[in-house]
Design a protein around this motif. Sequence first.
Motif, PDB file in Angstrom:
ATOM      1  N   LEU A 192      40.934  48.880  36.056  1.00  0.00           N
ATOM      2  CA  LEU A 192      41.589  47.737  36.673  1.00  0.00           C
ATOM      3  C   LEU A 192      42.307  48.171  37.940  1.00  0.00           C
ATOM      4  O   LEU A 192      42.947  49.216  37.983  1.00  0.00           O
ATOM      5  CB  LEU A 192      42.586  47.111  35.705  1.00  0.00           C
ATOM      6  CG  LEU A 192      42.007  46.540  34.422  1.00  0.00           C
ATOM      7  CD1 LEU A 192      43.128  46.045  33.528  1.00  0.00           C
ATOM      8  CD2 LEU A 192      41.052  45.409  34.740  1.00  0.00           C
ATOM      9  N   THR A 193      42.187  47.355  38.962  1.00  0.00           N
ATOM     10  CA  THR A 193      42.891  47.635  40.204  1.00  0.00           C
ATOM     11  C   THR A 193      43.896  46.525  40.448  1.00  0.00           C
ATOM     12  O   THR A 193      43.705  45.387  40.006  1.00  0.00           O
ATOM     13  CB  THR A 193      41.910  47.715  41.391  1.00  0.00           C
ATOM     14  OG1 THR A 193      41.217  46.480  41.483  1.00  0.00           O
ATOM     15  CG2 THR A 193      40.924  48.853  41.214  1.00  0.00           C
TER      16      THR A 193
ATOM     17  N   ARG B 194      45.482  36.265  43.945  1.00  0.00           N
ATOM     18  CA  ARG B 194      45.263  36.033  42.515  1.00  0.00           C
ATOM     19  C   ARG B 194      44.939  34.595  42.174  1.00  0.00           C
ATOM     20  O   ARG B 194      44.417  34.318  41.116  1.00  0.00           O
ATOM     21  CB  ARG B 194      46.506  36.434  41.737  1.00  0.00           C
ATOM     22  CG  ARG B 194      46.749  37.891  41.721  1.00  0.00           C
ATOM     23  CD  ARG B 194      47.937  38.199  40.861  1.00  0.00           C
ATOM     24  NE  ARG B 194      48.468  39.490  41.246  1.00  0.00           N
ATOM     25  CZ  ARG B 194      49.677  39.883  41.019  1.00  0.00           C
ATOM     26  NH1 ARG B 194      50.525  39.077  40.389  1.00  0.00           N
ATOM     27  NH2 ARG B 194      50.086  41.063  41.390  1.00  0.00           N
TER      28      ARG B 194
ATOM     29  N   ARG C 194      32.777  50.484  32.330  1.00  0.00           N
ATOM     30  CA  ARG C 194      33.750  49.513  32.819  1.00  0.00           C
ATOM     31  C   ARG C 194      34.501  50.154  33.954  1.00  0.00           C
ATOM     32  O   ARG C 194      34.858  51.318  33.891  1.00  0.00           O
ATOM     33  CB  ARG C 194      34.746  49.119  31.731  1.00  0.00           C
ATOM     34  CG  ARG C 194      34.158  48.255  30.672  1.00  0.00           C
ATOM     35  CD  ARG C 194      35.236  47.700  29.780  1.00  0.00           C
ATOM     36  NE  ARG C 194      36.321  48.664  29.578  1.00  0.00           N
ATOM     37  CZ  ARG C 194      36.991  48.825  28.463  1.00  0.00           C
ATOM     38  NH1 ARG C 194      36.700  48.110  27.419  1.00  0.00           N
ATOM     39  NH2 ARG C 194      37.972  49.699  28.367  1.00  0.00           N
ATOM     40  N   ARG C 195      34.799  49.377  34.945  1.00  0.00           N
ATOM     41  CA  ARG C 195      35.570  49.880  36.070  1.00  0.00           C
ATOM     42  C   ARG C 195      37.052  49.789  35.716  1.00  0.00           C
ATOM     43  O   ARG C 195      37.473  48.854  35.044  1.00  0.00           O
ATOM     44  CB  ARG C 195      35.283  49.061  37.304  1.00  0.00           C
ATOM     45  CG  ARG C 195      33.815  49.073  37.656  1.00  0.00           C
ATOM     46  CD  ARG C 195      33.640  49.124  39.145  1.00  0.00           C
ATOM     47  NE  ARG C 195      32.235  49.084  39.475  1.00  0.00           N
ATOM     48  CZ  ARG C 195      31.508  50.169  39.712  1.00  0.00           C
ATOM     49  NH1 ARG C 195      32.036  51.345  39.639  1.00  0.00           N
ATOM     50  NH2 ARG C 195      30.247  50.054  40.024  1.00  0.00           N
TER      51      ARG C 195
END
Length: 127
Positions: free
Chosen positions: A15-16, A23, A12-13
Motif C-alpha cells: 500500500l502506498t 482520495r 500484491r503490491r
Amino acid sequence: MTPVSSEAGELRRPLTAVAPGERGATRIADRVVAKIASQAAREAVGELPADAAPPYATVVVHHDVARIRLHLELDYPCDIGARCRRVRHQVVERVGALVGMEVPEVAVQVERLHPVPTHGAAQGRTR
C-alpha cells in the motif's frame, strides 16, 4: 519496494500513501441533513401540544452549504419570534457540528398555532 506474495501465490503490491486531495470525497445526502435539522428543531421547540405535528425540514445542499426550510407547529400564546430564533440557532449549531456544513439560511415557517386552554377558558368563563 518489492512485491509481497500471499498464501495463494498471488502478488500484491504494498500500500502506498495517497494524498488527501486525490482520495475522493464524502457526500452527505440532503435527506440526512434534513433529519438532523428536524431533530435539532424538536430539541429547541421543546414540549408541544398532543395534536401538534413534529417539526420537519427540507434541505438543499450545494458545495457543503446547506439551506434549510423548517415547518413548525407551536402552542399559543407564546413568543413566536423568540422560539423561532432559538430553533434557528439550534439547527445551525447541530448541522455544523454533526456534518460540518455551513448553514447561511434557516427559514422557519410556522404552519399552525395550537391554543393552550387557560384555567378560565376551560370552565367557559370570559372576562
